[in-house]
Design a protein around this motif. Structure first.
Motif, short mmCIF file in Angstrom:
data_model
loop_
_atom_site.label_atom_id
_atom_site.label_comp_id
_atom_site.label_asym_id
_atom_site.label_seq_id
_atom_site.Cartn_x
_atom_site.Cartn_y
_atom_site.Cartn_z
N VAL A 1 43.53 50.07 37.57
CA VAL A 1 42.08 50.25 37.55
C VAL A 1 41.37 48.95 37.25
CG1 VAL A 1 40.22 51.30 36.19
CG2 VAL A 1 42.06 52.72 37.04
N PHE A 2 41.82 48.23 36.23
CA PHE A 2 41.11 47.03 35.82
C PHE A 2 41.42 45.81 36.68
CE2 PHE A 2 40.72 49.64 31.95
CZ PHE A 2 39.33 49.72 31.96
N ASN B 1 41.02 46.12 39.89
CA ASN B 1 40.08 46.37 40.98
C ASN B 1 38.67 46.44 40.41
OD1 ASN B 1 41.85 46.91 43.41
ND2 ASN B 1 42.79 48.22 41.87
N THR B 2 38.05 45.28 40.26
CA THR B 2 36.75 45.23 39.57
C THR B 2 35.56 45.01 40.49
OG1 THR B 2 37.09 42.87 39.19
CG2 THR B 2 37.80 44.37 37.45
N TRP C 1 36.46 49.98 39.66
CA TRP C 1 37.27 50.42 38.51
C TRP C 1 36.72 51.70 37.90
CZ3 TRP C 1 35.26 51.13 33.70
CH2 TRP C 1 34.06 50.49 33.39
#
Length: 83
Positions: free
Chosen positions: A40-41, A43-44, A61
């Motif tokens: 998740v983090f 893909n910001t 994210w």
């Protein structure tokens, strides 16, 4: 005393490996949660998402995290219904 109410005594009670709460299933869950958070983090960037007919611009994210939380909630609800 019945086996359910008896308490462990003596020196053998503390000889287990690791904490009692750290079962293989919980360890796998922790590893999976850590991998999801890393994904998740990583893909910001900002993305556009069509949400119920409207176009929403939000960080990727946040969309991934919300989707993961919804999936975890659905899984927990399905598991609790099995009894």
């Amino acid at each position: 005393m019945s086996p359910k109410t008896s308490r462990r005594t003596g020196t053998s009670a503390g000889t287990h490996l690791g904490p009692e709460w750290l079962t293989p299933r919980r360890l796998a869950g922790l590893v999976l949660a850590a991998l999801v958070l890393v994904f998740v983090f990583e893909n910001t960037r900002t993305t556009r998402i069509k949400l119920l007919g409207t176009l929403v611009t939000m960080p990727l994210w946040l969309a991934l995290l919300a989707t993961g939380l919804i999936g975890a909630l659905a899984g927990a609800l399905a598991a609790s219904r099995r009894g």
